[in-house]
Scaffold this active site. Sequence first.
Site, PDB file in Angstrom:
ATOM      1  CD  GLU A 113      -2.258  -1.345   2.903  1.00  0.00           C
ATOM      2  OE1 GLU A 113      -2.332  -0.315   3.596  1.00  0.00           O
ATOM      3  OE2 GLU A 113      -2.699  -2.447   3.267  1.00  0.00           O
ATOM      4  CE  LYS A 115       4.949   5.125   6.842  1.00  0.00           C
ATOM      5  NZ  LYS A 115       4.972   6.560   7.109  1.00  0.00           N
ATOM      6  CG  ASP A 117       4.360  12.700   4.428  1.00  0.00           C
ATOM      7  OD1 ASP A 117       4.311  12.348   5.623  1.00  0.00           O
ATOM      8  OD2 ASP A 117       5.163  13.545   4.001  1.00  0.00           O
ATOM      9  CE1 TYR A 224      -3.543   3.076   8.935  1.00  0.00           C
ATOM     10  CE2 TYR A 224      -3.273   4.936   7.461  1.00  0.00           C
ATOM     11  CZ  TYR A 224      -3.175   4.390   8.724  1.00  0.00           C
ATOM     12  OH  TYR A 224      -2.704   5.149   9.749  1.00  0.00           O
ATOM     13  CE  LYS A 312       9.104   5.931   6.551  1.00  0.00           C
ATOM     14  NZ  LYS A 312       9.729   6.905   7.392  1.00  0.00           N
ATOM     15  CB  CYS A 406      28.928  20.638  30.952  1.00  0.00           C
ATOM     16  SG  CYS A 406      27.156  20.879  30.666  1.00  0.00           S
ATOM     17  CB  CYS A 409      26.635  22.625  34.656  1.00  0.00           C
ATOM     18  SG  CYS A 409      27.449  21.052  34.335  1.00  0.00           S
ATOM     19  CB  CYS A 424      27.411  16.912  31.259  1.00  0.00           C
ATOM     20  SG  CYS A 424      27.358  17.761  32.846  1.00  0.00           S
ATOM     21  CB  CYS A 429      24.164  19.026  34.431  1.00  0.00           C
ATOM     22  SG  CYS A 429      24.098  19.946  32.880  1.00  0.00           S
TER      23      CYS A 429
HETATM   24  S1  IVH Z   1      -0.728   0.692   8.792  1.00  0.00           S
HETATM   25  C1  IVH Z   1      -0.015  -1.481  12.266  1.00  0.00           C
HETATM   26  N1  IVH Z   1      -0.969   1.553   6.337  1.00  0.00           N
HETATM   27  O1  IVH Z   1       2.313   5.279   8.725  1.00  0.00           O
HETATM   28  C2  IVH Z   1      -0.598  -0.565  11.378  1.00  0.00           C
HETATM   29  N2  IVH Z   1      -0.034   3.027   7.967  1.00  0.00           N
HETATM   30  O2  IVH Z   1       4.348   4.367  11.037  1.00  0.00           O
HETATM   31  C3  IVH Z   1       0.049   0.754  11.333  1.00  0.00           C
HETATM   32  N3  IVH Z   1       0.564   5.232   7.136  1.00  0.00           N
HETATM   33  O3  IVH Z   1       1.013   6.436  11.700  1.00  0.00           O
HETATM   34  C4  IVH Z   1      -0.431   1.580  10.270  1.00  0.00           C
HETATM   35  N4  IVH Z   1      -0.099   4.894   5.063  1.00  0.00           N
HETATM   36  O4  IVH Z   1      -0.145   7.239   9.671  1.00  0.00           O
HETATM   37  C5  IVH Z   1      -0.561   1.854   7.587  1.00  0.00           C
HETATM   38  N5  IVH Z   1      -1.262   2.195   4.160  1.00  0.00           N
HETATM   39  C6  IVH Z   1      -0.861   2.482   5.384  1.00  0.00           C
HETATM   40  C7  IVH Z   1      -0.324   3.747   5.743  1.00  0.00           C
HETATM   41  C8  IVH Z   1       0.090   3.961   7.053  1.00  0.00           C
HETATM   42  C9  IVH Z   1       0.438   5.764   5.921  1.00  0.00           C
HETATM   43  C10 IVH Z   1       1.142   5.910   8.307  1.00  0.00           C
HETATM   44  C11 IVH Z   1       0.237   5.925   9.500  1.00  0.00           C
HETATM   45  C12 IVH Z   1       1.062   5.508  10.674  1.00  0.00           C
HETATM   46  C13 IVH Z   1       2.437   5.413  10.111  1.00  0.00           C
HETATM   47  C14 IVH Z   1       3.090   4.142  10.624  1.00  0.00           C
END
Ligand code: IVH
Length: 670
Positions: A113, A115, A117, A224, A312, A406, A409, A424, A429
């Site tokens: 899927e 991801k 943003d 999702y 990523k 430091c 401090c 430190c 501190c």
């Molecule tokens: S699944 C265990 N599916 O990614 C399930 N997350 O680090 C966790 N995100 O905070 C989420 N697209 O906001 C899932 N297709 C997708 C996603 C997704 C974006 C984001 C989500 C979550 C972060 C996970």
Amino acid sequence: MDAKQRYSDLKQLLTEHSHNYYVLDNPQISDGEYDRLFQELLGIEEQQPEWVTADSPSQRVGGEALDSFEQVEHRIPMLSLENAFSDQDLYDFEDRLKRYLLLEDDSLTYMAEPKLDGLAVELVYENGILIQGSTRGNGKVGENITAQLRTIPSIPLRLLQTNIPRIEVRGEVFMSRSGLEKLNRQRAEAGEDLFANPRNAAAGSLRQLDPAITAKRPLEFFVYAVSDPQASGCTSQQELFIFLAELGFPVNKHIRFCAEIKSAITRFAELATLRHDLSYEIDGMVVKVDDFSLQNRLGVKARAPRWAIACKFPAIQATTTINEVVFQVGRTGAVTPVAILEPVDVGGVIVSRATLHNADEILRKDLRLGDTVLIQRAGDVIPEIVKALPEKRDGEVKSIPFPDFCPVCSHPLQKLEEEVVTRCVNPHCPAQRQQTMVHFCSKAGLDIEGLGKKSVEQLFALGLIRDLPDIFLLKKEDVENLDGWGQKSAENMLRGIAAAKTPPLARFLAALGIRYVGEVTATLLEDTFQSLEKLLQVSKDVLIEVDGLGEQAAASIVEYFSDPAVQKMFSQFTDAGVVPQIAEKKTENQLLTGEVLLFTGSLKKLSRSEAKKLVKEHGGQIASGITKKLTCLVVGEKPGSKLKKAEEKGKKILTEDEFLDLLSISSVKE
Ligand code: IVH
């Protein structure tokens, strides 16, 4: 036809047309026609305000402005994901799954899927009606933003099927590139700060106390997940998406089923190209094991599920110059050099600071003040310097000396042979005390409303809070006239502080900032000791026996609690009315409550990790060896000396099959 019938028909019609338009992207009537129906609905509602229901299309825009956001506990925590940065990471992911599930064939299938943003949210529907929406927050507790979420046209107020008593769905709220550009243009004209990226824009728009402002922001939504896949009646993620689309949720059309991990890798490469043509930003791809019963067996590790991973996209790079280096002292005393950079746009985000990690890193990369450097930003990771570009030096560069004392401090700094960090070590501190407080109030700590990093630093600098218990003694008049504060924010803070007086014990322990005690260890401590008083007197011998607790953590915990200053701090907490709460242990269905088990020999149906997880899920504990506490030994093939020892001590012995029968488990492989 009577007016009430017409009203209900109109609601139905408008809901369907809005679904066609915003979710299916396939309008069936003209905008003019839609408006006409909408006006008719408003007309009836004006005449008969008592008929208006929460799912009426008119309810998207209105809503009163709030004073503050209420907290909502997620019934099932909202998790995060582990990251993969290469194809190899994905192959390794599959290897881990196969080892955990003791699979030898290539039967695992996945969903890939995009991801998105944006910002993760949870939507709760009862009998098909949206009754609550919240942010992810720290995963366990988020903020109630129902009124704000209602304004997003692609979020259904009413599902297309209303026979489901309750369903909690999760997804991402985001802003398209063009939506963000337009919003930023308006903000520039109004002289307001611009949003650096779509995620900040989505978060900033949802966290508006006045939903009328949110309504003006071009927010979108994709679903999702559901909080409890097993309860959805679906057997896989693939089926779930079909079901969620039938309910009226927008499902991203670039999601793909992958019959093997290799297909997911191919899909990742496709998405890396496709992303540039999308109208919204994605920062990678999420791969999930498709089968829900396998997801359930794999379970959750710390904060992320074992069955999913986020791939990523490669980091985006840029070049700039190092203008200055400052040294920050963290809560553990670690001194971190931070480069102050000539501000530069890195993939749409303006970067002006980058961490240099530690002294060795500066030497290794041979960085100098005035150097031109290559920097990179991967997703939400803190920007870092990849390398210096010495060919661009013009003789003006200066070396970066690491301080001996430091910067806060002036105590001499210490670098241990085996550690890369310089610290430190002055326990008094002020920088460490300050950062300990910041952590205590932050999301990773007690998540106290109104006490974000900046506010805590301000109150600390003014001497209003010197030690953690002082936080609970703050009064309205202490802060309401300070810079950046007012009556309302002072009241919010007080409410936040009052709410923080009865934190779950584990949360409280994690907030203290004891070295090696994060959320996971803190939960282990709460589960094991069930009392703060016991922890205050605990010995190292007892701690070492706790399964899952490392030696370093054990040493650190004992050292912390035996410090007289810490003991004094705890009595101050008590005087200030702080009473950590102990979660009641589940007792129903806990077949192994009171049992302490150990596995030996090679198991044939379960991996060791899954076996241990099953014990914990059923209320049992794992022994560290053939100890006095051990109640039962589970024996695989070629058991070795442990079996003999356990028999001599008269312990209960079970085979792997007997163990599975005991828990009535038959679904693992035969
Ligand atoms: S699944 C265990 N599916 O990614 C399930 N997350 O680090 C966790 N995100 O905070 C989420 N697209 O906001 C899932 N297709 C997708 C996603 C997704 C974006 C984001 C989500 C979550 C972060 C996970």
